[in-house]
Design a protein around this motif. Sequence first.
Motif, PDB file in Angstrom:
ATOM      1  N   VAL A  99       0.856  -1.177   0.000  1.00  0.00           N
ATOM      2  CA  VAL A  99       0.000   0.000   0.000  1.00  0.00           C
ATOM      3  C   VAL A  99       0.894   1.229   0.000  1.00  0.00           C
ATOM      4  CG1 VAL A  99      -1.768   1.313   1.224  1.00  0.00           C
ATOM      5  CG2 VAL A  99      -1.849  -1.184   1.219  1.00  0.00           C
ATOM      6  N   THR A 100       0.680   2.138  -0.924  1.00  0.00           N
ATOM      7  CA  THR A 100       1.449   3.375  -0.994  1.00  0.00           C
ATOM      8  C   THR A 100       0.501   4.562  -0.998  1.00  0.00           C
ATOM      9  OG1 THR A 100       1.473   3.617  -3.417  1.00  0.00           O
ATOM     10  CG2 THR A 100       3.132   2.159  -2.444  1.00  0.00           C
ATOM     11  N   THR A 101       1.042   5.735  -0.767  1.00  0.00           N
ATOM     12  CA  THR A 101       0.227   6.932  -0.935  1.00  0.00           C
ATOM     13  C   THR A 101       0.015   7.194  -2.425  1.00  0.00           C
ATOM     14  OG1 THR A 101       2.220   8.310  -0.851  1.00  0.00           O
ATOM     15  CG2 THR A 101       0.975   8.037   1.199  1.00  0.00           C
ATOM     16  N   CYS A 102      -1.146   7.711  -2.762  1.00  0.00           N
ATOM     17  CA  CYS A 102      -1.413   8.135  -4.139  1.00  0.00           C
ATOM     18  C   CYS A 102      -1.725   9.629  -4.158  1.00  0.00           C
ATOM     19  CB  CYS A 102      -2.540   7.330  -4.764  1.00  0.00           C
ATOM     20  SG  CYS A 102      -4.121   7.462  -3.914  1.00  0.00           S
ATOM     21  N   GLY A 103      -1.326  10.329  -3.105  1.00  0.00           N
ATOM     22  CA  GLY A 103      -1.502  11.768  -3.047  1.00  0.00           C
ATOM     23  C   GLY A 103      -1.704  12.245  -1.625  1.00  0.00           C
ATOM     24  N   VAL A 104      -1.267  13.462  -1.357  1.00  0.00           N
ATOM     25  CA  VAL A 104      -1.574  14.166  -0.113  1.00  0.00           C
ATOM     26  C   VAL A 104      -2.003  15.576  -0.499  1.00  0.00           C
ATOM     27  CG1 VAL A 104      -0.087  12.857   1.432  1.00  0.00           C
ATOM     28  CG2 VAL A 104       0.891  14.738   0.146  1.00  0.00           C
ATOM     29  N   ARG A 105      -3.017  16.099   0.215  1.00  0.00           N
ATOM     30  CA  ARG A 105      -3.527  17.437  -0.094  1.00  0.00           C
ATOM     31  C   ARG A 105      -4.021  18.093   1.183  1.00  0.00           C
ATOM     32  NH1 ARG A 105      -2.799  20.384  -4.337  1.00  0.00           N
ATOM     33  NH2 ARG A 105      -4.960  20.967  -4.775  1.00  0.00           N
ATOM     34  N   PHE A 106      -3.616  19.331   1.403  1.00  0.00           N
ATOM     35  CA  PHE A 106      -4.258  20.107   2.463  1.00  0.00           C
ATOM     36  C   PHE A 106      -5.666  20.452   1.991  1.00  0.00           C
ATOM     37  CE2 PHE A 106       0.121  20.457   3.716  1.00  0.00           C
ATOM     38  CZ  PHE A 106       0.053  20.452   5.106  1.00  0.00           C
ATOM     39  N   LEU A 107      -6.631  20.303   2.901  1.00  0.00           N
ATOM     40  CA  LEU A 107      -8.030  20.383   2.499  1.00  0.00           C
ATOM     41  C   LEU A 107      -8.465  21.798   2.168  1.00  0.00           C
ATOM     42  CD1 LEU A 107     -10.821  19.025   2.176  1.00  0.00           C
ATOM     43  CD2 LEU A 107     -11.169  19.391   4.623  1.00  0.00           C
ATOM     44  N   ASP A 108      -8.014  22.775   2.948  1.00  0.00           N
ATOM     45  CA  ASP A 108      -8.515  24.138   2.787  1.00  0.00           C
ATOM     46  C   ASP A 108      -7.351  25.112   2.870  1.00  0.00           C
ATOM     47  OD1 ASP A 108      -7.979  24.019   5.554  1.00  0.00           O
ATOM     48  OD2 ASP A 108     -10.054  23.468   5.976  1.00  0.00           O
ATOM     49  N   GLU A 109      -7.653  26.371   3.143  1.00  0.00           N
ATOM     50  CA  GLU A 109      -6.613  27.390   3.144  1.00  0.00           C
ATOM     51  C   GLU A 109      -5.631  27.244   4.306  1.00  0.00           C
ATOM     52  OE1 GLU A 109      -8.539  31.149   3.082  1.00  0.00           O
ATOM     53  OE2 GLU A 109      -9.382  30.883   1.084  1.00  0.00           O
ATOM     54  N   GLY A 110      -6.060  26.640   5.391  1.00  0.00           N
ATOM     55  CA  GLY A 110      -5.221  26.544   6.582  1.00  0.00           C
ATOM     56  C   GLY A 110      -4.272  25.370   6.548  1.00  0.00           C
ATOM     57  N   PRO A 111      -3.403  25.262   7.554  1.00  0.00           N
ATOM     58  CA  PRO A 111      -2.399  24.200   7.605  1.00  0.00           C
ATOM     59  C   PRO A 111      -2.790  23.004   8.464  1.00  0.00           C
ATOM     60  CG  PRO A 111      -1.823  25.885   9.195  1.00  0.00           C
ATOM     61  CD  PRO A 111      -3.128  26.313   8.564  1.00  0.00           C
ATOM     62  N   ASP A 170      -7.945  14.383  -5.775  1.00  0.00           N
ATOM     63  CA  ASP A 170      -7.761  15.807  -5.509  1.00  0.00           C
ATOM     64  C   ASP A 170      -9.012  16.319  -4.814  1.00  0.00           C
ATOM     65  OD1 ASP A 170      -6.483  18.249  -5.420  1.00  0.00           O
ATOM     66  OD2 ASP A 170      -6.892  18.784  -7.507  1.00  0.00           O
ATOM     67  N   ARG A 171      -8.892  17.488  -4.194  1.00  0.00           N
ATOM     68  CA  ARG A 171     -10.059  18.159  -3.612  1.00  0.00           C
ATOM     69  C   ARG A 171     -10.252  19.481  -4.346  1.00  0.00           C
ATOM     70  NH1 ARG A 171      -7.611  22.495  -3.180  1.00  0.00           N
ATOM     71  NH2 ARG A 171      -6.045  22.929  -1.595  1.00  0.00           N
ATOM     72  N   ASN A 172     -11.490  19.987  -4.329  1.00  0.00           N
ATOM     73  CA  ASN A 172     -11.739  21.208  -5.098  1.00  0.00           C
ATOM     74  C   ASN A 172     -11.372  22.448  -4.297  1.00  0.00           C
ATOM     75  OD1 ASN A 172     -13.919  21.337  -3.317  1.00  0.00           O
ATOM     76  ND2 ASN A 172     -15.393  21.923  -4.906  1.00  0.00           N
ATOM     77  N   ALA A 173     -11.529  23.619  -4.924  1.00  0.00           N
ATOM     78  CA  ALA A 173     -10.992  24.866  -4.384  1.00  0.00           C
ATOM     79  C   ALA A 173     -11.610  25.268  -3.050  1.00  0.00           C
ATOM     80  CB  ALA A 173     -11.159  25.997  -5.401  1.00  0.00           C
ATOM     81  N   ASN A 174     -12.862  24.908  -2.815  1.00  0.00           N
ATOM     82  CA  ASN A 174     -13.481  25.283  -1.541  1.00  0.00           C
ATOM     83  C   ASN A 174     -13.489  24.148  -0.521  1.00  0.00           C
ATOM     84  OD1 ASN A 174     -15.556  23.605  -2.403  1.00  0.00           O
ATOM     85  ND2 ASN A 174     -16.894  25.273  -3.053  1.00  0.00           N
TER      86      ASN A 174
END
Length: 410
Positions: free
Chosen positions: A106-118, A163-167
């Motif tokens: 099992v590997t990662t297939c992506g990491v994304r911060f969800l919103d504007e904050g950290p 991926d997650r969208n802009a909002n």
Amino acid sequence: MADFNKYCQEAAAEELPDSEEEEDIGDGDTCSAQDLAAQFQLQYRPKDEASVSLQREYVLSLSADQGFTRVAAGLSSSAVHIYNLDAGAGTLSNFSFLPPSEGQKVTTCGVRFLDEGPHNILVGTTDGYVRLYDLRLKGEQARFSYTQHPEVAPVPKSISCFDRNANGRIICCGTNQFHSNVFLLFYDVRERRQMGVYCDSHEDDITSVRFHAQNPDLLSTGSVDGLINVFDVKEPDEEEALLNTFNTESSVARLQWHRNVYDKDVVSCITTTCDFKSYESEEGDELASFERPAITTAIARKNVANLNVIGAHNQEDGGVFLLAGTNYNKGEIMRSVSVTSKNTLQPLANFQGNKQIVRDSLFDAKRGLLVTGGECGIVTVWTQHSEGSAIAGDKLKVKKEKKSRKQAPY
């Protein structure tokens, strides 16, 4: 310094599965060191580096929060290392560690911060889950996975990208081909539920999904079938949502959104054969097309077979540059070239002191700061180097992650 160099030497000594032949091919620059300095007038050096592990783990994906104060590195082990980034100083410090998922391969297939904050981060893994963490709290806050609908063909219990969208309201996941079908899966983040499935627009493994950075309804997807599709996800069904399709006549590896001089949305593609193409997303015009030999020539290298096109990044003035390197000598060479309005590539920057084949990169256009991660498990912060200043990369030490329970958000 000694510890870090020893680590890099040991990692370099371990042969990559597909690199032995490339080692034998040989490579070199097409011009002298003086000519290189004249052409690539921006010089970058490592400002800080961190090793994610002394084991053989690749950094497969990187993500930064909007303020570029925190960087997450997703690994081949499916673990995630998160660093605080002082962008002004260009330095990294350990923040937290998300442990690997249970199960083999099992590997990662992506990491994304969800919103504007950290604080809120999404981690996608190839076992079919996207997990939401709040780094201020303990444990997973949510887990998104496929729920079978009777009217849809069986879907694999795995994902290849997301991926997650802009909002931060929608997550889209792409899958590999399964029973001759491939799927785009959509989830509502706030309601913690599956929204729907697209299953007719691609015919092979989906390799990249990318939401527009400002428009939360605009989505681009790419596949091994060579197609790039652009969707308006607010439309009720897949046929109405599909706005445009581009045939790259290759296999799509990575997508990115840009804005051109006419303030039009542009989607770019790096193919698995290391070509670069870009298209005006609404009108469908091809704006740029550079094949592997042209990019190799632009970064002043001899051997086309060694080229590694890492990413396409937006500059503060609206321009676009390609970050490219070679697989020769463990990725020692890394340079960037500008994609000009005349459909030509112009030398931009030379990155000296690279220690690995780079898998992913981030660029902070406001500060001119680059972050890379790759096959030696190193996260590197690059800053512009001026003559007479110290070469920070020569003074670096391994930042080993402390497995302190105080640092773990679970």
